[in-house]
Design a protein around this motif. Structure first.
Motif, mmCIF file in Angstrom:
data_model
loop_
_atom_site.group_PDB
_atom_site.id
_atom_site.type_symbol
_atom_site.label_atom_id
_atom_site.label_comp_id
_atom_site.label_asym_id
_atom_site.label_seq_id
_atom_site.Cartn_x
_atom_site.Cartn_y
_atom_site.Cartn_z
ATOM 1 N N LEU A 1 42.810 45.264 40.641
ATOM 2 C CA LEU A 1 41.625 44.769 39.937
ATOM 3 C C LEU A 1 40.435 45.705 40.125
ATOM 4 O O LEU A 1 39.725 46.033 39.177
ATOM 5 C CB LEU A 1 41.270 43.365 40.428
ATOM 6 N N ILE A 2 40.216 46.133 41.367
ATOM 7 C CA ILE A 2 39.099 47.059 41.631
ATOM 8 C C ILE A 2 39.322 48.373 40.890
ATOM 9 O O ILE A 2 38.393 48.943 40.304
ATOM 10 C CB ILE A 2 38.953 47.293 43.149
ATOM 11 N N SER A 3 40.563 48.854 40.888
ATOM 12 C CA SER A 3 40.872 50.096 40.173
ATOM 13 C C SER A 3 40.639 49.946 38.681
ATOM 14 O O SER A 3 40.162 50.872 38.026
ATOM 15 C CB SER A 3 42.329 50.492 40.436
ATOM 16 N N GLY B 1 49.161 50.967 38.223
ATOM 17 C CA GLY B 1 50.609 50.989 38.032
ATOM 18 C C GLY B 1 51.339 50.195 39.107
ATOM 19 O O GLY B 1 52.308 49.481 38.821
ATOM 20 N N ASP B 2 50.882 50.293 40.365
ATOM 21 C CA ASP B 2 51.481 49.499 41.437
ATOM 22 C C ASP B 2 51.298 48.008 41.184
ATOM 23 O O ASP B 2 52.213 47.203 41.395
ATOM 24 C CB ASP B 2 50.863 49.882 42.790
ATOM 25 N N GLY B 3 50.094 47.629 40.748
ATOM 26 C CA GLY B 3 49.839 46.221 40.457
ATOM 27 C C GLY B 3 50.695 45.707 39.318
ATOM 28 O O GLY B 3 51.222 44.590 39.384
ATOM 29 N N LEU B 4 50.862 46.502 38.267
ATOM 30 C CA LEU B 4 51.703 46.094 37.142
ATOM 31 C C LEU B 4 53.172 46.033 37.540
ATOM 32 O O LEU B 4 53.916 45.157 37.071
ATOM 33 C CB LEU B 4 51.516 47.062 35.976
ATOM 34 N N ARG B 5 53.598 46.934 38.411
ATOM 35 C CA ARG B 5 54.987 46.894 38.876
ATOM 36 C C ARG B 5 55.259 45.606 39.650
ATOM 37 O O ARG B 5 56.281 44.949 39.457
ATOM 38 C CB ARG B 5 55.266 48.095 39.772
ATOM 39 N N LYS C 1 50.849 35.585 30.728
ATOM 40 C CA LYS C 1 49.907 34.882 31.604
ATOM 41 C C LYS C 1 50.384 34.898 33.051
ATOM 42 O O LYS C 1 49.588 35.044 33.982
ATOM 43 C CB LYS C 1 49.726 33.449 31.121
ATOM 44 N N ASP C 2 51.687 34.742 33.242
ATOM 45 C CA ASP C 2 52.231 34.784 34.589
ATOM 46 C C ASP C 2 52.013 36.158 35.219
ATOM 47 O O ASP C 2 51.655 36.279 36.401
ATOM 48 C CB ASP C 2 53.719 34.454 34.540
ATOM 49 N N ALA C 3 52.226 37.229 34.409
ATOM 50 C CA ALA C 3 51.994 38.586 34.922
ATOM 51 C C ALA C 3 50.522 38.801 35.263
ATOM 52 O O ALA C 3 50.192 39.423 36.279
ATOM 53 C CB ALA C 3 52.455 39.611 33.883
ATOM 54 N N TRP C 4 49.618 38.273 34.414
ATOM 55 C CA TRP C 4 48.190 38.441 34.676
ATOM 56 C C TRP C 4 47.774 37.730 35.960
ATOM 57 O O TRP C 4 46.964 38.236 36.741
ATOM 58 C CB TRP C 4 47.382 37.934 33.495
ATOM 59 N N LEU C 5 48.340 36.554 36.217
ATOM 60 C CA LEU C 5 48.034 35.839 37.463
ATOM 61 C C LEU C 5 48.489 36.640 38.671
ATOM 62 O O LEU C 5 47.820 36.640 39.713
ATOM 63 C CB LEU C 5 48.700 34.464 37.451
ATOM 64 N N ARG C 6 49.601 37.328 38.548
ATOM 65 C CA ARG C 6 50.092 38.138 39.666
ATOM 66 C C ARG C 6 49.257 39.402 39.837
ATOM 67 O O ARG C 6 49.055 39.867 40.958
ATOM 68 C CB ARG C 6 51.570 38.487 39.444
ATOM 69 N N VAL C 7 48.793 39.954 38.736
ATOM 70 C CA VAL C 7 47.912 41.125 38.844
ATOM 71 C C VAL C 7 46.602 40.743 39.517
ATOM 72 O O VAL C 7 46.042 41.502 40.317
ATOM 73 C CB VAL C 7 47.665 41.731 37.443
ATOM 74 N N ARG C 8 46.099 39.546 39.227
ATOM 75 C CA ARG C 8 44.851 39.091 39.817
ATOM 76 C C ARG C 8 44.938 38.960 41.328
ATOM 77 O O ARG C 8 43.930 39.063 42.034
ATOM 78 C CB ARG C 8 44.444 37.747 39.203
ATOM 79 N N ASN D 1 46.412 41.068 43.202
ATOM 80 C CA ASN D 1 46.347 42.428 43.745
ATOM 81 C C ASN D 1 44.911 42.932 43.615
ATOM 82 O O ASN D 1 44.482 43.368 42.550
ATOM 83 C CB ASN D 1 47.316 43.333 42.980
ATOM 84 N N LYS D 2 44.161 42.844 44.700
ATOM 85 C CA LYS D 2 42.748 43.232 44.668
ATOM 86 C C LYS D 2 42.575 44.721 44.382
ATOM 87 O O LYS D 2 41.636 45.127 43.697
ATOM 88 C CB LYS D 2 42.074 42.881 46.002
#
Length: 339
Positions: free
Chosen positions: A48-50, A326-330, A35-42, A44-45
């Motif tokens: 999300l758009i990608s 990949g950048d967002g997940l990193r 959940k913490d990782a998903w909040l950080r991915v969110r 990164n616009k």
């Protein structure tokens, strides 16, 4: 004068009542790692758009060939090299089927009395480019899925065993890895052509042989760093077996690294397949892939640019979105990137 202690009511000396319900209450709810990782991915616009764009491409690869009334393999040379024509937009003067031939604008739809619409036009054999583009996208997505599965199954397991065992086992496994890494993928594909016909099978075998080496090395390095941590030593002291240490303790802590490296491996695999098909040792006609479509359009790019531009746009969208995800997940999984 002040009252003595005996004259003061006893209830005033009683301790204050404890509110047990509020003593250990956490004001902010606890978050799991995912959940913490998903909040950080969110946050990164771009990622999300990608993700949305990639989902649309995947959806079109599934339903796209069924949206067009024309078959992607049916040839009709009387309708070859038609320009894109889309209902509704033709009234606006765009995508109306006109193209320049010999410096003059012509409309082959009107000249040949064609009432059908070809949204991406047709190729030199009269095949519908819209259908063939999404058929080729299926091949690229298959290669992406194959690369992910190979990394997860072979690369991760090989790296886990090599790093966890260490010693002589690690030395032997690393020497095997060095031998395989010294063989380029292109050489493996060419060797496969001596046994098999050019196609998706030879590319698949080449990726199975050498496509997991990078993941195995990354996982091994992380395991060597983590296997001497305190929580691993504590679990070993409590009697945990090797399987539990590998799959219950080490693997969850490696999930971020594995996901990130997989997302960066996928674009390389897609480009590898497109390159092989472009130079003629990948998929062969009449099969469609983005590489073969680009190769066919390259021959007539000066006169019919849409034959090459459209598949190039699709493959660029796939590569760019995978890299941005990949950048967002990193940023989400790497502790050093946390704000």
């Amino acid at each position: 004068m002040t009252k003595s202690a005996e004259e003061i009511e006893k209830h005033r000396f009683a301790p204050a009542p404890q509110q047990n319900g509020d003593n250990e209450r956490i004001a902010k709810p606890q978050l799991s790692f995912s959940k913490d990782a998903w909040l950080r991915v969110r946050k990164n616009k771009g990622a999300l758009i990608s993700l949305v764009v990639l989902a649309i491409v995947v959806l079109m690869a599934i339903i796209g060939p069924h949206l067009s009334p024309h078959d992607g393999y049916e040839q009709d040379v009387t309708r070859n090299n038609l320009a894109p024509r889309i209902q509704g937009l033709e009234k606006l003067g765009i995508f109306d089927g006109t193209q320049k031939i010999g410096g003059e604008e012509v409309n082959k739809y009107e000249d040949l009395n064609i009432d059908d619409y070809y949204w991406f036009g047709t190729d030199s054999l009269g095949r519908d480019l819209f259908t063939r583009t999404w058929l080729g996208t299926r091949v690229s997505l298959y290669i992406a899925l194959l690369a992910a599965v190979i990394d997860m199954l072979i690369g991760v397991i090989y790296g886990l065993i090599s790093g966890f065992k260490g010693g002589r086992v690690d030395n032997v496994m690393q020497r095997i890895l060095e031998i395989l890494s010294g063989i380029p993928n292109l050489i493996v594909v060419i060797l496969m052509l001596l046994i098999l016909n050019p196609g998706i099978l030879s590319i698949t075998i080449a990726m199975v042989i050498t496509g997991w080496i990078g993941m195995a090395r990354v996982v091994r390095g992380q395991v060597l760093k983590l296997k001497d941590q305190e929580y691993i030593l504590a679990s070993r002291t409590l009697g945990a077996k090797n399987n539990r240490l590998l799959f219950k303790h080490l693997l969850p802590n490696l999930s971020g690294v594995i996901i990130i490296n997989t997302m960066f491996t996928i674009p390389s695999a897609i480009f590898f397949e497109a390159f092989l098909s472009f130079i003629g040792i990948g998929l062969q006609a009449p099969e469609a892939s983005l590489g073969t479509l680009i190769s066919d359009g390259y021959k007539t790019f000066q006169f019919l640019p849409h034959l090459m531009v459209i598949p190039c746009i699709v493959i660029c969208i796939i590569l760019i979105t995978c890299n941005l995800i990949g950048d967002g997940l990193r940023d989400a999984f790497d502790p050093k990137m946390r704000d």
